[in-house]
Design a protein around this motif. Structure first.
Motif, mmCIF file in Angstrom:
data_model
loop_
_atom_site.group_PDB
_atom_site.id
_atom_site.type_symbol
_atom_site.label_atom_id
_atom_site.label_comp_id
_atom_site.label_asym_id
_atom_site.label_seq_id
_atom_site.Cartn_x
_atom_site.Cartn_y
_atom_site.Cartn_z
ATOM 1 N N ALA A 286 -25.323 5.899 -2.972
ATOM 2 C CA ALA A 286 -25.466 5.987 -4.424
ATOM 3 C C ALA A 286 -24.379 6.884 -5.011
ATOM 4 O O ALA A 286 -23.807 6.588 -6.076
ATOM 5 C CB ALA A 286 -26.853 6.519 -4.792
ATOM 6 N N ALA A 287 -24.059 7.985 -4.309
ATOM 7 C CA ALA A 287 -23.014 8.896 -4.780
ATOM 8 C C ALA A 287 -21.641 8.227 -4.707
ATOM 9 O O ALA A 287 -20.791 8.430 -5.583
ATOM 10 C CB ALA A 287 -23.025 10.177 -3.950
ATOM 11 N N ILE A 288 -21.407 7.428 -3.662
ATOM 12 C CA ILE A 288 -20.138 6.702 -3.543
ATOM 13 C C ILE A 288 -20.005 5.687 -4.676
ATOM 14 O O ILE A 288 -18.940 5.563 -5.309
ATOM 15 C CB ILE A 288 -20.047 6.011 -2.167
ATOM 16 C CG1 ILE A 288 -19.872 7.068 -1.066
ATOM 17 C CG2 ILE A 288 -18.895 5.007 -2.128
ATOM 18 C CD1 ILE A 288 -20.023 6.520 0.348
ATOM 19 N N GLU A 289 -21.084 4.960 -4.962
ATOM 20 C CA GLU A 289 -21.050 3.987 -6.058
ATOM 21 C C GLU A 289 -20.803 4.693 -7.401
ATOM 22 O O GLU A 289 -20.065 4.184 -8.251
ATOM 23 C CB GLU A 289 -22.367 3.217 -6.110
ATOM 24 C CG GLU A 289 -22.554 2.229 -4.972
ATOM 25 C CD GLU A 289 -23.826 1.428 -5.113
ATOM 26 O OE1 GLU A 289 -23.761 0.193 -4.945
ATOM 27 O OE2 GLU A 289 -24.891 2.041 -5.391
ATOM 28 N N ARG A 290 -21.400 5.873 -7.563
ATOM 29 C CA ARG A 290 -21.215 6.624 -8.809
ATOM 30 C C ARG A 290 -19.754 7.073 -8.953
ATOM 31 O O ARG A 290 -19.153 6.959 -10.026
ATOM 32 C CB ARG A 290 -22.160 7.827 -8.809
ATOM 33 C CG ARG A 290 -22.266 8.548 -10.129
ATOM 34 C CD ARG A 290 -23.538 9.382 -10.203
ATOM 35 N NE ARG A 290 -23.716 10.258 -9.045
ATOM 36 C CZ ARG A 290 -24.671 10.106 -8.133
ATOM 37 N NH1 ARG A 290 -25.525 9.102 -8.219
ATOM 38 N NH2 ARG A 290 -24.780 10.951 -7.119
ATOM 39 N N ALA A 291 -19.171 7.562 -7.855
ATOM 40 C CA ALA A 291 -17.772 7.982 -7.888
ATOM 41 C C ALA A 291 -16.852 6.788 -8.145
ATOM 42 O O ALA A 291 -15.849 6.901 -8.850
ATOM 43 C CB ALA A 291 -17.403 8.664 -6.571
ATOM 44 N N ALA A 292 -17.218 5.635 -7.571
ATOM 45 C CA ALA A 292 -16.415 4.436 -7.791
ATOM 46 C C ALA A 292 -16.419 4.039 -9.267
ATOM 47 O O ALA A 292 -15.407 3.601 -9.813
ATOM 48 C CB ALA A 292 -16.957 3.287 -6.945
ATOM 49 N N THR A 293 -17.570 4.224 -9.922
ATOM 50 C CA THR A 293 -17.697 3.854 -11.333
ATOM 51 C C THR A 293 -16.965 4.836 -12.239
ATOM 52 O O THR A 293 -16.288 4.439 -13.196
ATOM 53 C CB THR A 293 -19.190 3.796 -11.730
ATOM 54 O OG1 THR A 293 -19.855 2.828 -10.924
ATOM 55 C CG2 THR A 293 -19.340 3.426 -13.200
ATOM 56 N N THR A 294 -17.084 6.120 -11.933
ATOM 57 C CA THR A 294 -16.506 7.153 -12.806
ATOM 58 C C THR A 294 -15.062 7.492 -12.452
ATOM 59 O O THR A 294 -14.333 8.057 -13.282
ATOM 60 C CB THR A 294 -17.331 8.447 -12.712
ATOM 61 O OG1 THR A 294 -17.268 8.952 -11.358
ATOM 62 C CG2 THR A 294 -18.786 8.193 -13.093
ATOM 63 N N GLY A 295 -14.648 7.176 -11.219
ATOM 64 C CA GLY A 295 -13.313 7.563 -10.778
ATOM 65 C C GLY A 295 -13.207 9.032 -10.423
ATOM 66 O O GLY A 295 -12.107 9.573 -10.259
ATOM 67 N N ASP A 296 -14.344 9.696 -10.300
ATOM 68 C CA ASP A 296 -14.369 11.130 -10.000
ATOM 69 C C ASP A 296 -14.458 11.328 -8.489
ATOM 70 O O ASP A 296 -15.541 11.264 -7.909
ATOM 71 C CB ASP A 296 -15.563 11.782 -10.697
ATOM 72 C CG ASP A 296 -15.598 13.301 -10.496
ATOM 73 O OD1 ASP A 296 -14.679 13.829 -9.842
ATOM 74 O OD2 ASP A 296 -16.538 13.940 -10.986
ATOM 75 N N TRP A 297 -13.305 11.573 -7.859
ATOM 76 C CA TRP A 297 -13.241 11.803 -6.407
ATOM 77 C C TRP A 297 -12.801 13.243 -6.161
ATOM 78 O O TRP A 297 -11.849 13.500 -5.431
ATOM 79 C CB TRP A 297 -12.263 10.819 -5.764
ATOM 80 C CG TRP A 297 -12.629 9.394 -5.977
ATOM 81 C CD1 TRP A 297 -12.123 8.553 -6.912
ATOM 82 C CD2 TRP A 297 -13.614 8.646 -5.260
ATOM 83 N NE1 TRP A 297 -12.719 7.324 -6.822
ATOM 84 C CE2 TRP A 297 -13.633 7.346 -5.815
ATOM 85 C CE3 TRP A 297 -14.472 8.944 -4.195
ATOM 86 C CZ2 TRP A 297 -14.482 6.352 -5.353
ATOM 87 C CZ3 TRP A 297 -15.316 7.950 -3.734
ATOM 88 C CH2 TRP A 297 -15.325 6.666 -4.300
#
Length: 279
Positions: free
Chosen positions: A220-231
């Motif tokens: 879920a955190a990976i999907e969220r980062a993928a959506t926001t671009g926040d890595w």
């Protein structure tokens, strides 16, 4: 696409989201190092050793397998030859290092008393739309069906601070095997050849249910980062060993521009679920 996650990529994200980005989205290469190449070589020898008849599984036989396994590996990955540059292309010291690790292993386990059920076993299961996959170094199965999951580590055993990372990998495999075979592995065993230590852990259902929750939360955190671009990076002592440190903003570096298809790359099962042998 069916979502997929391997223990390697899960570990990358837990260590540092920026590291996950570098490996999965930017697809930055990880050149072989002396440690990883020697680990690959020793793993290959320990796998091939069990092809021999029981009485022939000696230290001398294992050391005898080193040259042929090295030739096979460099044929598959020619870049490994660059690691011999500092040795003027000679392999004697290189092979001696591998031989020392094999000698340590023979002091910890007796291959004449072992008959693994599986070696370099690919495992995969589906958790309601999230596929978990990876490779198990060795699976031993007792006559009563009890499973022991064994992983070889050619480095030294970590401090307690970093031990959880190695155990997470093993619990990940245990979760997959439980879902596949309907039985919790009896024992997880990490064999550290760098200092001759064996770490054993007996999981139970509650342990593995906790791992399942953690894996779902990670995805879920990976999907969220993928959506926001926040890595965003997570600086730690592990940064000292990161091959991409010069590009990391936490150390004054500049990452490559995010590609337009970055959100899709981040959850591409071919990358996020990339199953590899973990040393």
């Amino acid at each position: 696409m069916v979502a997929a996650l391997s223990p390697s990529r899960a570990s990358d994200f837990m260590t540092c989201p920026m590291l996950y980005r570098f490996r999965v989205i930017d697809k930055l290469p990880s050149p072989p190092t002396a440690a990883t190449a020697r680990g690959t070589l020793v793993h290959a020898v320990l796998e091939r050793l069990f092809d021999l008849p029981t009485v022939e599984r000696t230290l001398e036989a294992a050391i005898g397998l080193v040259p042929q396994e090295w030739e096979r590996l460099v044929t598959e990955e020619p870049d490994m030859l660059t690691l011999l540059t500092e040795h003027d292309g000679r392999t004697d010291e290189w092979f001696q290092g591998a031989g020392a690790l094999l000698e340590t292993w023979f002091g910890l386990e007796d291959p004449t008393r072992l008959e693994p059920a599986e070696r370099e076993l690919y495992v995969e299961t589906d958790l309601d739309g999230l596929v978990l996959r990876g490779y198990v170094d060795r699976l031993d199965v007792a006559p009563d069906g009890a499973m022991r999951v064994v992983d070889y580590k050619t480095g030294r055993s970590p401090s307690e601070r970093f031990e959880a990372k190695a155990l997470f990998q093993m619990k990940f495999y245990a979760l997959v095997l439980w879902r596949l075979r309907g039985e919790v592995p009896r024992l997880l065993q990490l064999v550290y050849l760098g200092n001759g230590e064996v770490v054993r852990y007996a999981p139970d259902e509650q342990d593995l249910l906790g791992v399942e929750r953690k894996v779902r939360a990670l995805w879920a955190a990976i999907e969220r980062a993928a959506t926001t671009g926040d890595w965003r990076p997570s600086p730690s002592r592990l940064c000292d060993w990161c091959e991409h440190r010069s590009l990391c903003p936490a150390w004054g570096g500049t990452p490559p521009p995010l590609p337009e298809d970055a959100p899709a790359r981040a959850v591409d099962p071919a990358r996020s679920g990339e199953a590899e042998l973990v040393d």
